[in-house]
Design a protein around this motif. Structure first.
Motif, PDB file in Angstrom:
ATOM      1  N   GLN A  71       0.859  -1.174   0.000  1.00 42.81           N
ATOM      2  CA  GLN A  71       0.000   0.000   0.000  1.00 42.81           C
ATOM      3  C   GLN A  71       0.899   1.229   0.000  1.00 42.81           C
ATOM      4  O   GLN A  71       1.769   1.367   0.859  1.00 42.81           O
ATOM      5  N   ILE A  72       0.692   2.078  -0.979  1.00 43.05           N
ATOM      6  CA  ILE A  72       1.411   3.351  -1.000  1.00 43.05           C
ATOM      7  C   ILE A  72       0.709   4.298  -0.043  1.00 43.05           C
ATOM      8  O   ILE A  72      -0.485   4.558  -0.185  1.00 43.05           O
ATOM      9  N   VAL A  73       1.424   4.800   0.948  1.00 43.33           N
ATOM     10  CA  VAL A  73       0.793   5.614   1.980  1.00 43.33           C
ATOM     11  C   VAL A  73       1.126   7.099   1.839  1.00 43.33           C
ATOM     12  O   VAL A  73       0.669   7.922   2.627  1.00 43.33           O
ATOM     13  N   GLY A  74       1.922   7.408   0.822  1.00 44.12           N
ATOM     14  CA  GLY A  74       2.212   8.816   0.616  1.00 44.12           C
ATOM     15  C   GLY A  74       3.008   9.018  -0.659  1.00 44.12           C
ATOM     16  O   GLY A  74       3.756   8.144  -1.084  1.00 44.12           O
ATOM     17  N   ILE A  75       2.800  10.153  -1.288  1.00 46.58           N
ATOM     18  CA  ILE A  75       3.558  10.505  -2.480  1.00 46.58           C
ATOM     19  C   ILE A  75       4.284  11.803  -2.185  1.00 46.58           C
ATOM     20  O   ILE A  75       3.687  12.747  -1.658  1.00 46.58           O
ATOM     21  N   VAL A  76       5.550  11.821  -2.519  1.00 44.82           N
ATOM     22  CA  VAL A  76       6.392  12.934  -2.124  1.00 44.82           C
ATOM     23  C   VAL A  76       6.842  13.729  -3.340  1.00 44.82           C
ATOM     24  O   VAL A  76       7.417  13.164  -4.269  1.00 44.82           O
ATOM     25  N   PHE A  77       6.569  15.004  -3.335  1.00 43.11           N
ATOM     26  CA  PHE A  77       6.914  15.881  -4.446  1.00 43.11           C
ATOM     27  C   PHE A  77       8.042  16.839  -4.064  1.00 43.11           C
ATOM     28  O   PHE A  77       8.384  16.939  -2.881  1.00 43.11           O
ATOM     29  N   PRO A  78       8.584  17.544  -5.055  1.00 47.82           N
ATOM     30  CA  PRO A  78       9.638  18.511  -4.743  1.00 47.82           C
ATOM     31  C   PRO A  78       9.211  19.475  -3.644  1.00 47.82           C
ATOM     32  O   PRO A  78       8.052  19.906  -3.618  1.00 47.82           O
ATOM     33  N   SER A  79      10.140  19.782  -2.776  1.00 43.98           N
ATOM     34  CA  SER A  79       9.972  20.650  -1.608  1.00 43.98           C
ATOM     35  C   SER A  79       9.383  19.896  -0.426  1.00 43.98           C
ATOM     36  O   SER A  79       9.366  20.395   0.685  1.00 43.98           O
ATOM     37  N   ASP A  80       8.921  18.672  -0.641  1.00 47.46           N
ATOM     38  CA  ASP A  80       8.415  17.875   0.488  1.00 47.46           C
ATOM     39  C   ASP A  80       9.570  17.270   1.265  1.00 47.46           C
ATOM     40  O   ASP A  80      10.702  17.192   0.795  1.00 47.46           O
ATOM     41  N   PHE A  81       9.220  16.830   2.438  1.00 44.49           N
ATOM     42  CA  PHE A  81      10.211  16.350   3.379  1.00 44.49           C
ATOM     43  C   PHE A  81      10.123  14.838   3.514  1.00 44.49           C
ATOM     44  O   PHE A  81       9.030  14.274   3.504  1.00 44.49           O
ATOM     45  N   ILE A  82      11.268  14.181   3.643  1.00 49.54           N
ATOM     46  CA  ILE A  82      11.314  12.729   3.779  1.00 49.54           C
ATOM     47  C   ILE A  82      11.980  12.345   5.083  1.00 49.54           C
ATOM     48  O   ILE A  82      12.925  12.988   5.511  1.00 49.54           O
ATOM     49  N   GLY A  83      11.515  11.274   5.681  1.00 47.54           N
ATOM     50  CA  GLY A  83      12.209  10.739   6.854  1.00 47.54           C
ATOM     51  C   GLY A  83      11.489  11.068   8.140  1.00 47.54           C
ATOM     52  O   GLY A  83      10.428  11.687   8.155  1.00 47.54           O
ATOM     53  N   ARG A  84      12.095  10.639   9.210  1.00 43.17           N
ATOM     54  CA  ARG A  84      11.411  10.689  10.481  1.00 43.17           C
ATOM     55  C   ARG A  84      12.292  11.390  11.515  1.00 43.17           C
ATOM     56  O   ARG A  84      13.050  10.730  12.228  1.00 43.17           O
TER      57      ARG A  84
END
Lengths: 229, 229
Positions: A71-84
Motif C-alpha cells: 500500500q502506498i501511503v504517501g507521495i512525495v513531491f519537490p519541496s516535500d520532506f522525507i524521513g522521520r
DNA sequence: CGCTGCTTTGATTCGTATCAATAGCAGTGG
DNA sequence: CCACTGCTATTGATACGAATCAAAGCAGCG
C-alpha cells in the motif's frame, strides 16, 4: 500567476524560513544526491539515519505486508520532506518513482539543528500537520469509497498537485502521471485490473482522454467531481 | 509497574515540557470543559477556533461523505491533542465516544503561546509525527487487509492503547472497548454485520471471549497475531 | 412487561479480486 | 526495417468476500 523565479523559491519551502546565514550552516550539513527511478532510499523497519528534502522528482512511501501486498501511503513531491525526525526506524520504505534529486541530512545533525531553530521546526510542524490531514482524508477514500470514486478522486487530486509543479498555472485538466497502473492501484487499494477497467470506462463515458500510457486529460471536470462523490 | 501518581503526570504529556511558571500561563489560557458522550466538539469543514488537550475519555475523528458514509480517521485518548494549530477549518468532526473532559484553548492564543515556546512546539511536532505514522499504518489496513485481518489488527492495537490507560500495566488481553460495533465498523471500513460476524467467528475459533457487549478478552494472542497478518 | 436500541444470524446480491489470455509498446539485435 | 523479447496494459470469464436486505435475539429501562 507568478513568474518562475518566485516559484522556485517557494518550492524550496523548508529552507524558506531561514536567513542566509542559517541556510549556509544547513547547507553544510546536507549533501545533494541523485536517486534513480526505482531505487529505494529508506527501507521499512530499518534504522533511518537520514532525513531529506526533495528537490526534484517524485517518490513513494510504501508499507508492505509479509505476503507481498503493498500500500502506498504517501507521495512525495519537490519541496516535500522525507524521513522521520526524532524517530528511530522508518515506518515505511521510500522509493523513487522517477529519477530524483534530494538533499540528505544526517538525522542527528538535523534534529539538533532543528531544535535550535524554532522557525524551521514550526515550518516542519505545519508541513506535518498538512500531511496528517491529507493522510486522514485518504483513509476515508480507502475505507469507504468504491473503485470508481477512488479513481476519480485520485485523478482530481493529481491534477491539483501536478499542475502546481511546473508553476505554469496551466491547463489543469491535462497532466502526465509519474507512475504506471500498478502504482495507481497500490495507491488506491485496488488491483491493476480494476484500475484499468475504471479508466477505460471513464474514457468510454467521455469523462477523460488517455493519449498515452501516462497521460491523462480530464475532459469533463464536473462529471469527474460527481463521480468522485 | 509505576504507581499512579507518576502515571497521571505522564498522561498530561503536552504540558510536561513546561516549567511551573509556563504551566500557569498556559493554564490561564485554557479552560476545562466536560463533553457528554455523543456530543460533537468540532464539525468537519467548520472554522475551528479552538484546540484542546484530552484529560479524560475517548473521542473520535470522523470524515463523512455526502451520502452518510462515515470513516473514523482517528481515536483520541487522554493526553492526546485535538484540533488544528495554525489551521483554518477542521478537516474532520471531533465527537466524544464516552463522557470526556478536555482542556480547551483559543486557537490563536495557543498558536501564539506555542510560537514562543519551542519545547512545547517540539513536543507537538513529535506527537504529530507519531500520529502521522499511525495514520499511514492504518492506510495499509484499510486498503489491503481482509475483514478478518482488520478486526484482529484492531483488537491488538486497542489492547495496547487501552491497557496503557489505567496505568495498571495489567492483563493486556482483557479490556473494555469504549465503543460499539458500528463504531468499530466505521474504524475498519466495514459494515456492522461483517464486523459482528468476524468477532463471532473468532470466538468460535477460541481466539477470544466476549463476556459482554463491550468487553474483549484475547485468549490466544499468538493466533490473533497470525490472523492480523 | 413491553418498549427501544444494539447486536447477531441468515439469505442473497453485487463489486472487486483472481485467473487467464491477448494486445500494445519500447528496446534489441539481426 | 523488421522479427524477437520483455514489460505493461487491457479485456474477458469466473470466483469469492463483503455489502445489503431482512429478521430474530438480547439487554437496558420506564
Amino acid at each position: 500567476m507568478t513568474d518562475c523565479a518566485t516559484c522556485i523559491v517557494r518550492n524550496r519551502a523548508i529552507c524558506a524560513s531561514l536567513n542566509p546565514e542559517e541556510l549556509a550552516i544547513l547547507g553544510q550539513l546536507g549533501r545533494r544526491q541523485r536517486v534513480k527511478a526505482g531505487h529505494t532510499l529508506l527501507w521499512e523497519g530499518d534504522d533511518a539515519p537520514v532525513v531529506a528534502n526533495v528537490l526534484e522528482g517524485v517518490l513513494k512511501l510504501v508499507v508492505g505486508a509479509s505476503d507481498g501486498r503493498e500500500q502506498i501511503v504517501g507521495i512525495v513531491f519537490p519541496s516535500d520532506f522525507i524521513g522521520r525526525p526524532f524517530g528511530k526506524e522508518s515506518p515505511y520504505s521510500v522509493t523513487a518513482m522517477t529519477d530524483a534529486e534530494v538533499c540528505i541530512f544526517n538525522r542527528n545533525s538535523f534534529d539538533e539543528f532543528a531544535s535550535s531553530h524554532p522557525d524551521l521546526q514550526q515550518k516542519l510542524l505545519r508541513r506535518t500537520l498538512d500531511e496528517l490531514d491529507r493522510a486522514r482524508h485518504w483513509m476515508m477514500l480507502l475505507g469507504r469509497k468504491s473503485a470508481a470514486e477512488k479513481v476519480a478522486s485520485f485523478l482530481l487530486e493529481m491534477s491539483e498537485r501536478l499542475s502546481g509543479q511546473g508553476c505554469d498555472g496551466g491547463v489543469r485538466g491535462a497532466f502526465e502521471l509519474p507512475f504506471g497502473r500498478q502504482q495507481i492501484a497500490d495507491i488506491l487499494g485496488l488491483t491493476i485490473e480494476t484500475t484499468s477497467r475504471q479508466l477505460t470506462k471513464m474514457r468510454a463515458d467521455g469523462v477523460l482522454d488517455l493519449p498515452s500510457r501516462r497521460e491523462i486529460v480530464i475532459t469533463d471536470r464536473a462529471a469527474m467531481e460527481t463521480i468522485a462523490g
